[in-house]
Design an enzyme around this catalytic site. Structure first.
Site, short mmCIF file in Angstrom:
data_model
loop_
_atom_site.label_atom_id
_atom_site.label_comp_id
_atom_site.label_asym_id
_atom_site.label_seq_id
_atom_site.Cartn_x
_atom_site.Cartn_y
_atom_site.Cartn_z
N GLU A 318 0.96 -1.11 0.09
CA GLU A 318 -0.02 0.02 -0.12
C GLU A 318 0.70 1.36 0.11
O GLU A 318 0.91 2.06 -1.02
CB GLU A 318 -0.90 0.21 1.32
CG GLU A 318 -1.75 1.22 1.52
CD GLU A 318 -2.50 1.16 2.98
OE1 GLU A 318 -3.40 1.92 2.71
OE2 GLU A 318 -2.07 0.30 3.79
N HIS A 319 1.73 1.43 1.09
CA HIS A 319 2.75 2.69 0.94
C HIS A 319 4.05 2.06 0.87
O HIS A 319 4.69 1.13 1.46
CB HIS A 319 2.51 3.34 2.49
CG HIS A 319 1.17 3.71 3.06
ND1 HIS A 319 0.47 3.02 3.89
CD2 HIS A 319 0.40 4.58 2.45
CE1 HIS A 319 -0.65 3.38 4.23
NE2 HIS A 319 -1.01 4.41 3.43
#
Length: 433
Positions: A318-319
């Site tokens: 995600e990040h």
């Protein structure tokens, strides 16, 4: 070759816990389909100890709650929402509508139509996640969604005033103090008191993410946004203290939030582990961050920057925070991520809270096939066609007849034949009349 200094728990253990989540969610959804509001109230009482006369806040309720929020908080919410709004407007401006004439009298077009009702899930439970209101509601309103239903749970039996203020200022048309699977299911299938929506957006825990997954198809969803993930990429110049702080910044989201470091430096790896162990005991959110790091934290040491990026893409996290000498190289080398945070001056928390890009991002490998929530998720890109030239009607009618008969679709062929007959007098041998 990569060396793993810290392992996560085996994937089989994670899969087993997800099986239990799926079973629980399926039962809740089925019960709400059958019993509607009664089931919603029962689950709200069970999970949130919350059972007001009405889960929906009236305009007077909202006004009173917003008035209780300190002015500095209101000012900060307003500032951040304007950052999100500006970025969403730029995204919308990048989506062109067009109409083109491809043959004489043949006009083909594309336009964007917003969904007519969207549900925004704003997580709560332990933390009042006001930022999720900005990401889901502001973006939907920029897209032109006429009805936005926003749901958030109470926090320990109390109204999360700052979250309600954020929902209101973002432009929510309905605000419900309702959380978890029961909120997602109510928005999706509808009850006597809540009209259903067409699409649900927003992050949540494993149960919320699973509810969205099970309801997808009956309604649209933004993406599968489960437990938060962070991947920090570091070379020998990275500050281990910064690496540790940023890993823990996301681990505090929940005990199942993966936090992973990949580095070209064994020294950075070892010092980062030591810094995490030093910082963790005094963290106010240790009860979440510690099991997240213990069970889902990983540290990998690789031989080169090339290997670092190659391994990073396999995670599809995600990040991805890039703490290297040339962070923008990640824009060229990586293809599988939710969002990049380039350089030590750009932390993932900026994206979560204040910078303006959307923080609803793909997790659990979904970055292999989708990006995060953006204004386009609330829009249906549709096409239209018009043929007014008789020559083109005849040309396309004859072509349609031949192409359809290759596929043995006689009905399709006859529709084409009729256009050629109307436009150019072609015979219809199959029309005995």
């Amino acid at each position: 070759m990569a060396e793993i200094l810290k392992h996560a728990v085996p994937k089989a253990e994670v899969a087993a816990s997800l099986d239990q989540v799926r079973e629980t969610v399926a039962g809740v959804i089925a019960d709400i389909r059958e019993r509607g509001d009664d089931a919603v109230r029962a689950y709200s009482e069970k999970f949130d100890k919350w059972s007001p006369d009405s889960f929906r806040l009236s305009a007077e309720d909202v006004e009173k709650i917003v008035a209780s929020v300190p002015q500095q908080v209101i000012d900060d919410i307003t500032f951040v929402q304007e950052q999100v709004r500006n970025f969403a407007r730029r995204q919308l401006a990048s989506m062109g509508e067009f109409e083109v004439e491809t043959l004489p009298g043949v006009r083909l077009g594309q336009k964007h139509i917003p969904v007519q009702a969207a549900g925004a899930y704003i997580p709560g439970g332990r933390y009042p996640l006001t930022a999720s209101a900005h990401m889901t509601i502001v973006t939907a309103k920029v897209a032109g969604v006429p009805r936005v239903v926003a749901c958030t749970p109470p926090i320990r039996g109390e109204i999360p005033a700052a979250t309600v203020a954020a929902m209101h200022l973002a432009g929510a048309d309905e605000i419900w103090l309702l959380g978890g699977v029961q909120a997602v299911a109510a928005m999706a299938v509808g009850t006597d008191t809540m009209e259903p929506v067409n699409l649900i957006a927003g992050p949540g825990n494993a149960y919320v993410a699973e509810a969205k997954r099970q309801l997808f198809g009956e309604i649209g969803i933004d993406l599968f946004a489960g437990p938060t993930e962070i991947l920090v990429l570091a070379d020998e110049q990275a500050d281990p203290f910064v690496c540790a702080v940023d890993l823990l910044s996301q681990a505090e989201h929940g005990p199942d939030s993966p936090a992973v470091l990949i580095t070209t430096s064994r020294e950075v790896a070892e010092r980062t582990i030591a810094e995490v162990e030093r910082i963790l005991p005094s963290m106010p959110t240790r009860d979440y961050a510690e099991p997240a790091w213990r069970d889902h934290g990983q540290v990998h040491v690789v031989d080169s920057i090339d290997e670092l990026y190659e391994l990073a893409d396999t995670f599809a996290f995600e990040h991805v925070e890039v703490l290297t000498a040339e962070p923008r190289l990640a824009l060229e080398r990586m293809t599988q991520y939710g969002a990049l945070f380039l350089g030590e001056g750009t932390c993932v928390s900026f994206g979560d809270k204040v910078i303006g890009t959307n923080h609803v991002l793909p997790t659990r490998g979904a970055a292999r096939y989708t990006g995060g929530l953006w204004v386009g998720k609330y829009l249906k890109t549709v096409t239209y066609q018009e043929v007014t030239d008789t020559g083109s009607q005849a040309l396309l009618g004859r072509l349609c007849g031949r192409a359809s008969r290759i596929e043995l679709f006689e009905g399709h062929a006859r529709s084409g034949d009729v256009r050629a007959a109307k436009a150019a007098g072609d015979e219809l041998p199959w029309n005995k009349a």
